[in-house]
Write a protein that holds these residues in place. Structure first.
Motif, PDB file in Angstrom:
ATOM      1  N   PHE A 107      23.993  46.662  43.469  1.00  0.00           N
ATOM      2  CA  PHE A 107      25.098  47.128  44.300  1.00  0.00           C
ATOM      3  C   PHE A 107      25.032  46.621  45.737  1.00  0.00           C
ATOM      4  O   PHE A 107      26.076  46.341  46.330  1.00  0.00           O
ATOM      5  N   CYS A 108      23.837  46.488  46.297  1.00  0.00           N
ATOM      6  CA  CYS A 108      23.732  45.947  47.664  1.00  0.00           C
ATOM      7  C   CYS A 108      24.257  44.513  47.745  1.00  0.00           C
ATOM      8  O   CYS A 108      25.084  44.204  48.623  1.00  0.00           O
ATOM      9  N   PRO A 109      23.814  43.592  46.861  1.00  0.00           N
ATOM     10  CA  PRO A 109      24.413  42.248  46.879  1.00  0.00           C
ATOM     11  C   PRO A 109      25.912  42.271  46.614  1.00  0.00           C
ATOM     12  O   PRO A 109      26.663  41.503  47.228  1.00  0.00           O
ATOM     13  N   LEU A 110      26.354  43.161  45.722  1.00  0.00           N
ATOM     14  CA  LEU A 110      27.780  43.245  45.409  1.00  0.00           C
ATOM     15  C   LEU A 110      28.588  43.605  46.646  1.00  0.00           C
ATOM     16  O   LEU A 110      29.570  42.920  46.991  1.00  0.00           O
ATOM     17  N   PHE A 111      28.199  44.658  47.343  1.00  0.00           N
ATOM     18  CA  PHE A 111      28.936  45.091  48.530  1.00  0.00           C
ATOM     19  C   PHE A 111      28.837  44.061  49.656  1.00  0.00           C
ATOM     20  O   PHE A 111      29.791  43.871  50.411  1.00  0.00           O
ATOM     21  N   PHE A 112      27.684  43.394  49.746  1.00  0.00           N
ATOM     22  CA  PHE A 112      27.531  42.364  50.784  1.00  0.00           C
ATOM     23  C   PHE A 112      28.484  41.200  50.531  1.00  0.00           C
ATOM     24  O   PHE A 112      29.122  40.691  51.462  1.00  0.00           O
ATOM     25  N   VAL A 113      28.581  40.759  49.274  1.00  0.00           N
ATOM     26  CA  VAL A 113      29.493  39.662  48.942  1.00  0.00           C
ATOM     27  C   VAL A 113      30.939  40.068  49.205  1.00  0.00           C
ATOM     28  O   VAL A 113      31.717  39.288  49.765  1.00  0.00           O
ATOM     29  N   LEU A 114      31.299  41.279  48.821  1.00  0.00           N
ATOM     30  CA  LEU A 114      32.664  41.754  49.074  1.00  0.00           C
ATOM     31  C   LEU A 114      32.960  41.795  50.571  1.00  0.00           C
ATOM     32  O   LEU A 114      34.063  41.434  51.009  1.00  0.00           O
ATOM     33  N   PHE A 115      31.968  42.208  51.366  1.00  0.00           N
ATOM     34  CA  PHE A 115      32.147  42.259  52.824  1.00  0.00           C
ATOM     35  C   PHE A 115      32.347  40.858  53.396  1.00  0.00           C
ATOM     36  O   PHE A 115      33.245  40.640  54.223  1.00  0.00           O
ATOM     37  N   THR A 116      31.521  39.895  52.959  1.00  0.00           N
ATOM     38  CA  THR A 116      31.634  38.533  53.493  1.00  0.00           C
ATOM     39  C   THR A 116      32.975  37.910  53.128  1.00  0.00           C
ATOM     40  O   THR A 116      33.613  37.249  53.971  1.00  0.00           O
ATOM     41  N   TYR A 117      33.448  38.144  51.911  1.00  0.00           N
ATOM     42  CA  TYR A 117      34.734  37.558  51.530  1.00  0.00           C
ATOM     43  C   TYR A 117      35.901  38.289  52.180  1.00  0.00           C
ATOM     44  O   TYR A 117      36.957  37.682  52.424  1.00  0.00           O
ATOM     45  N   PHE A 118      35.725  39.544  52.503  1.00  0.00           N
ATOM     46  CA  PHE A 118      36.741  40.259  53.276  1.00  0.00           C
ATOM     47  C   PHE A 118      36.884  39.615  54.653  1.00  0.00           C
ATOM     48  O   PHE A 118      38.009  39.392  55.127  1.00  0.00           O
ATOM     49  N   ARG A 119      35.735  39.267  55.275  1.00  0.00           N
ATOM     50  CA  ARG A 119      35.785  38.595  56.579  1.00  0.00           C
ATOM     51  C   ARG A 119      36.388  37.202  56.456  1.00  0.00           C
ATOM     52  O   ARG A 119      37.135  36.755  57.339  1.00  0.00           O
ATOM     53  N   ILE A 120      36.052  36.485  55.383  1.00  0.00           N
ATOM     54  CA  ILE A 120      36.611  35.151  55.174  1.00  0.00           C
ATOM     55  C   ILE A 120      38.125  35.223  55.000  1.00  0.00           C
ATOM     56  O   ILE A 120      38.869  34.402  55.557  1.00  0.00           O
ATOM     57  N   ILE A 121      38.609  36.212  54.256  1.00  0.00           N
ATOM     58  CA  ILE A 121      40.050  36.376  54.047  1.00  0.00           C
ATOM     59  C   ILE A 121      40.755  36.648  55.373  1.00  0.00           C
ATOM     60  O   ILE A 121      41.845  36.121  55.636  1.00  0.00           O
ATOM     61  N   ILE A 122      40.139  37.461  56.217  1.00  0.00           N
ATOM     62  CA  ILE A 122      40.731  37.761  57.528  1.00  0.00           C
ATOM     63  C   ILE A 122      40.854  36.485  58.364  1.00  0.00           C
ATOM     64  O   ILE A 122      41.881  36.244  59.016  1.00  0.00           O
ATOM     65  N   ILE A 123      39.808  35.646  58.352  1.00  0.00           N
ATOM     66  CA  ILE A 123      39.837  34.396  59.105  1.00  0.00           C
ATOM     67  C   ILE A 123      40.922  33.465  58.569  1.00  0.00           C
ATOM     68  O   ILE A 123      41.648  32.807  59.330  1.00  0.00           O
ATOM     69  N   CYS A 124      41.043  33.395  57.225  1.00  0.00           N
ATOM     70  CA  CYS A 124      41.998  32.475  56.598  1.00  0.00           C
ATOM     71  C   CYS A 124      43.443  32.937  56.736  1.00  0.00           C
ATOM     72  O   CYS A 124      44.369  32.126  56.573  1.00  0.00           O
ATOM     73  N   TRP A 125      43.630  34.227  57.002  1.00  0.00           N
ATOM     74  CA  TRP A 125      44.973  34.811  56.979  1.00  0.00           C
ATOM     75  C   TRP A 125      45.952  34.074  57.894  1.00  0.00           C
ATOM     76  O   TRP A 125      47.109  33.841  57.530  1.00  0.00           O
ATOM     77  N   LYS A 181      45.414  31.007  59.269  1.00  0.00           N
ATOM     78  CA  LYS A 181      45.189  29.570  59.296  1.00  0.00           C
ATOM     79  C   LYS A 181      46.232  28.840  58.460  1.00  0.00           C
ATOM     80  O   LYS A 181      47.033  29.441  57.734  1.00  0.00           O
ATOM     81  N   SER A 182      46.200  27.511  58.548  1.00  0.00           N
ATOM     82  CA  SER A 182      47.158  26.683  57.819  1.00  0.00           C
ATOM     83  C   SER A 182      46.837  26.657  56.332  1.00  0.00           C
ATOM     84  O   SER A 182      45.741  27.014  55.900  1.00  0.00           O
ATOM     85  N   SER A 183      47.810  26.204  55.550  1.00  0.00           N
ATOM     86  CA  SER A 183      47.620  26.095  54.098  1.00  0.00           C
ATOM     87  C   SER A 183      46.526  25.089  53.771  1.00  0.00           C
ATOM     88  O   SER A 183      45.768  25.265  52.802  1.00  0.00           O
ATOM     89  N   GLU A 184      46.429  24.027  54.573  1.00  0.00           N
ATOM     90  CA  GLU A 184      45.385  23.014  54.350  1.00  0.00           C
ATOM     91  C   GLU A 184      43.994  23.622  54.531  1.00  0.00           C
ATOM     92  O   GLU A 184      43.078  23.359  53.746  1.00  0.00           O
ATOM     93  N   PHE A 185      43.848  24.439  55.575  1.00  0.00           N
ATOM     94  CA  PHE A 185      42.569  25.104  55.829  1.00  0.00           C
ATOM     95  C   PHE A 185      42.225  26.056  54.676  1.00  0.00           C
ATOM     96  O   PHE A 185      41.086  26.083  54.191  1.00  0.00           O
ATOM     97  N   LYS A 186      43.220  26.813  54.227  1.00  0.00           N
ATOM     98  CA  LYS A 186      42.986  27.751  53.118  1.00  0.00           C
ATOM     99  C   LYS A 186      42.585  27.001  51.852  1.00  0.00           C
ATOM    100  O   LYS A 186      41.727  27.457  51.091  1.00  0.00           O
TER     101      LYS A 186
END
Length: 312
Positions: free
Chosen positions: A205-223, A225-230
């Motif tokens: 569960f710790c790795p699971l929640f950590f991965v979900l947290f990192t991808y949540f941050r990545i999604i926020i950054i990509c939100w 950005k341009s389509s090319e960056f995404k």
């Protein structure tokens, strides 16, 4: 079976379900084992030989392949031998050794996938600081942490299981599993349950929640950005997302299965669900990373082409 034999061996009862089909099943899983070994060795060879691939992401992919070889070696040879055997007894030392190998393989896989998520997070969210935060020595430390941390958690749990007095020796599995042994105990297993829950939380569960947290941050950054960056981010992250989702689902199926009475479920479904996490990820990882990432795919095709030309 006399008491002395029962105390020295465990009986893997689910193999009886496969007796009618044992020869085709043996051939199928032998071919799978050959493919897993071949595909992961190619990935490791390509990444180790090509200097352009000596980057954190590819080093972690090579670690995944090494772990696939390690986990497969702890499962397939014994499984294939038991398929052709008339008796399906495994000694206590061999059983607990198999438990350690399979559980450490599983823990290393999830921990490493968590570290790979951090690598993707730094690459996307802090690109200017990537080379400073992911230096070679840091990558080595992270890989060692992923490899050395699981034994510190798993060995105490397995040791507790070895000390239990058991009132039977039948394991409703095709390989040894700690919880199935604990359920055979003649005494209270409160300590085993608590320690097992702690290890599950720490390694799953710790790795699971950590991965979900990192991808949540990545999604926020990509939100914004341009389509090319995404598109570039998706290309880099998609293989990892597939690997993590696949492994999480297969591990969840095995954990859930261990809490049910196998007599209430189809034996074929029990075997399938219990085999998922030791068979599917070692097959899928080299396919996903070898075919999806163009840098690796190009070098793999070149190496295989050279090998083919040498043969002729």
């Amino acid at each position: 079976m006399d008491n002395s034999t029962a105390s020295l061996y465990f009986n893997l009862t689910m193999f009886r379900t496969l007796d009618t089909y044992k020869y085709p099943v043996f051939v199928f899983f032998l071919l799978l084992y050959v493919f897993i070994t071949f595909a992961n060795l190619i990935l490791i060879t390509v990444i180790s030989q090509e200097k352009s691939l000596h980057e954190p992401m590819y080093i972690f992919i090579a670690c995944l392949s090494f772990n696939a070889l390690y986990g497969s070696a702890g499962f397939f040879p014994r499984f294939l031998m038991d398929l052709l055997s008339d008796t399906h007894l495994i000694s206590r030392p061999a059983c607990f050794t198999q438990i350690y190998v399979i559980y450490s393989y599983a823990s290393f896989e999830l921990t490493l996938l968590g570290i790979m998520a951090y690598d993707r997070y730094v690459a996307v969210c802090h690109p200017l600081h990537y080379h400073r935060k992911m230096q070679l020595k840091i990558v080595i430390v992270l890989a060692l942490f992923a490899w050395l941390c699981p034994p510190c958690l798993i060995i105490p749990v397995i040791y507790l299981a070895t000390t239990l007095p058991l009132c039977g020796n039948k394991l409703h599995k095709v390989y040894c599993a700690n919880w199935n042994i604990v359920k055979l105990s003649c005494i209270s297993t409160a300590k085993n349950n608590i320690s097992g829950m702690f290890v599950t939380i720490a390694t799953v569960f710790c790795p699971l929640f950590f991965v979900l947290f990192t991808y949540f941050r990545i999604i926020i950054i990509c939100w914004k950005k341009s389509s090319e960056f995404k598109g570039k981010v998706l290309q880099k992250c998609l293989p990892h997302i597939i690997s993590f989702a696949t492994y999480s689902i297969t591990a969840f199926c095995d954990i859930t299965l261990s809490r049910y009475n196998p007599d209430e479920i189809s034996p074929y479904l029990v075997i399938f669900l219990s085999l998922e996490f030791v068979v599917i990820p070692p097959i899928l990882n080299p396919l996903v990373y070898g075919l999806k990432l163009p840098e690796i795919r190009r070098h793999v095709v070149r190496m295989l082409s050279k090998q083919t030309s040498h043969d002729y």
